[in-house]
Scaffold this motif. Structure first.
Motif, PDB file in Angstrom:
ATOM      1  N   CYS A  90     -12.380  29.836   7.190  1.00 21.15           N
ATOM      2  CA  CYS A  90     -11.177  30.650   7.418  1.00 21.15           C
ATOM      3  C   CYS A  90     -11.504  31.936   8.169  1.00 21.15           C
ATOM      4  CB  CYS A  90     -10.534  30.988   6.075  1.00 21.15           C
ATOM      5  SG  CYS A  90      -9.086  32.027   6.277  1.00 21.15           S
ATOM      6  N   ILE A  91     -10.827  32.105   9.293  1.00 22.14           N
ATOM      7  CA  ILE A  91     -11.079  33.297  10.110  1.00 22.14           C
ATOM      8  C   ILE A  91     -10.437  34.545   9.477  1.00 22.14           C
ATOM      9  CG2 ILE A  91      -9.045  33.134  11.601  1.00 22.14           C
ATOM     10  CD1 ILE A  91     -10.862  33.646  13.982  1.00 22.14           C
ATOM     11  N   GLY A  92      -9.478  34.313   8.565  1.00 24.23           N
ATOM     12  CA  GLY A  92      -8.740  35.444   7.986  1.00 24.23           C
ATOM     13  C   GLY A  92      -9.256  35.888   6.625  1.00 24.23           C
ATOM     14  N   SER A  93     -10.413  35.348   6.163  1.00 24.37           N
ATOM     15  CA  SER A  93     -10.825  35.577   4.767  1.00 24.37           C
ATOM     16  C   SER A  93     -11.040  37.063   4.452  1.00 24.37           C
ATOM     17  CB  SER A  93     -12.073  34.763   4.428  1.00 24.37           C
ATOM     18  OG  SER A  93     -13.151  35.141   5.245  1.00 24.37           O
ATOM     19  N   PHE A  95      -9.874  39.689   6.057  1.00 20.89           N
ATOM     20  CA  PHE A  95      -8.589  40.382   6.161  1.00 20.89           C
ATOM     21  C   PHE A  95      -7.750  40.157   4.901  1.00 20.89           C
ATOM     22  CE2 PHE A  95      -4.050  39.841   7.201  1.00 20.89           C
ATOM     23  CZ  PHE A  95      -3.740  41.156   7.464  1.00 20.89           C
ATOM     24  N   VAL A  96      -7.649  38.899   4.461  1.00 23.45           N
ATOM     25  CA  VAL A  96      -6.741  38.600   3.353  1.00 23.45           C
ATOM     26  C   VAL A  96      -7.266  39.168   2.025  1.00 23.45           C
ATOM     27  CG1 VAL A  96      -7.512  36.329   2.537  1.00 23.45           C
ATOM     28  CG2 VAL A  96      -5.094  36.849   2.624  1.00 23.45           C
ATOM     29  N   GLU A  99      -6.313  42.806   2.231  1.00 24.84           N
ATOM     30  CA  GLU A  99      -4.859  42.922   2.118  1.00 24.84           C
ATOM     31  C   GLU A  99      -4.403  42.708   0.668  1.00 24.84           C
ATOM     32  OE1 GLU A  99      -2.810  39.569   3.773  1.00 24.84           O
ATOM     33  OE2 GLU A  99      -1.228  40.824   4.596  1.00 24.84           O
TER      34      GLU A  99
END
Ligand code: HEM
Length: 146
Positions: A90-93, A95-96, A99
């Motif tokens: 996951c490229i968003g790990s 960031f999430v 967040e």
């Protein structure tokens, strides 16, 4: 630790998949095993690994201490995969995770959370669809802090 344990018990992505591009044998020492051929689709059972007592003792217990600085090194590589694995993870790990912590911080600074009459207690999974969710959906009362 709490977020990591939440993602262990209820990973939003219950499985990842890959297409085999090279023949491979998942074998034992005698050369027996499962043969994979180019084009085969492989499903990696993320939620199954997370609930396997060989990897996570007492898997039904919500225990954030599994991820404490002292304990987290005991987790075997490739058994905890909420964000998948390898070059297509996951490229968003990052960031999430940031967040989620920011959202929880701001909500907790203004509210306490309480079970609602519609909360699913004890929690059980809705068996429809491909994501883990409680039967009847997510219901929590937010009580403003004084
Ligand atoms: C808790 C939230 C999230 C979870 C649990 C999650 C989980 C995953 C999983 C399991 C995969 C497949 C990895 C694999 O096959 O090895 C994936 C892929 C991906 N995720 Fe997430 N994800 C989350 C949030 C996000 C967010 C916020 C973004 C974007 C901002 C994002 C962007 C992506 C993208 C672009 C891919 C495809 C990567 C690729 O194929 O190279 N994800 N995610």
């Amino acid at each position: 630790m709490v977020i990591s344990e939440t993602l262990r018990k209820w990973p939003p992505a219950i499985a990842a998949d890959r297409v085999c591009n090279k023949s491979y044998l998942i074998g034992d020492k005698e050369g027996e095993g499962v043969k994979l051929y180019p084009g085969d689709v492989i499903s990696i059972p993320i939620v199954g690994l997370h609930q396997d007592p060989d990897y996570f003792p007492n898997p039904d217990k919500f225990d954030p201490e599994r991820f404490s600085p002292e304990n987290k090194d005991q987790i075997q590589p490739f058994t905890y995969l909420p964000f998948g694995v390898g070059p297509r993870n996951c490229i968003g790990s990052r960031f999430v995770l940031m967040e989620t912590k920011a959202i929880i911080f701001h909500l907790l600074s203004k509210f306490t959370f309480e079970a609602s009459p519609r909360s699913c207690i004890p929690i059980s999974s809705d068996e429809t669809g491909f994501t883990l969710k409680p039967e009847g959906g997510f219901w929590t009362n937010f009580k403003p802090r004084k």
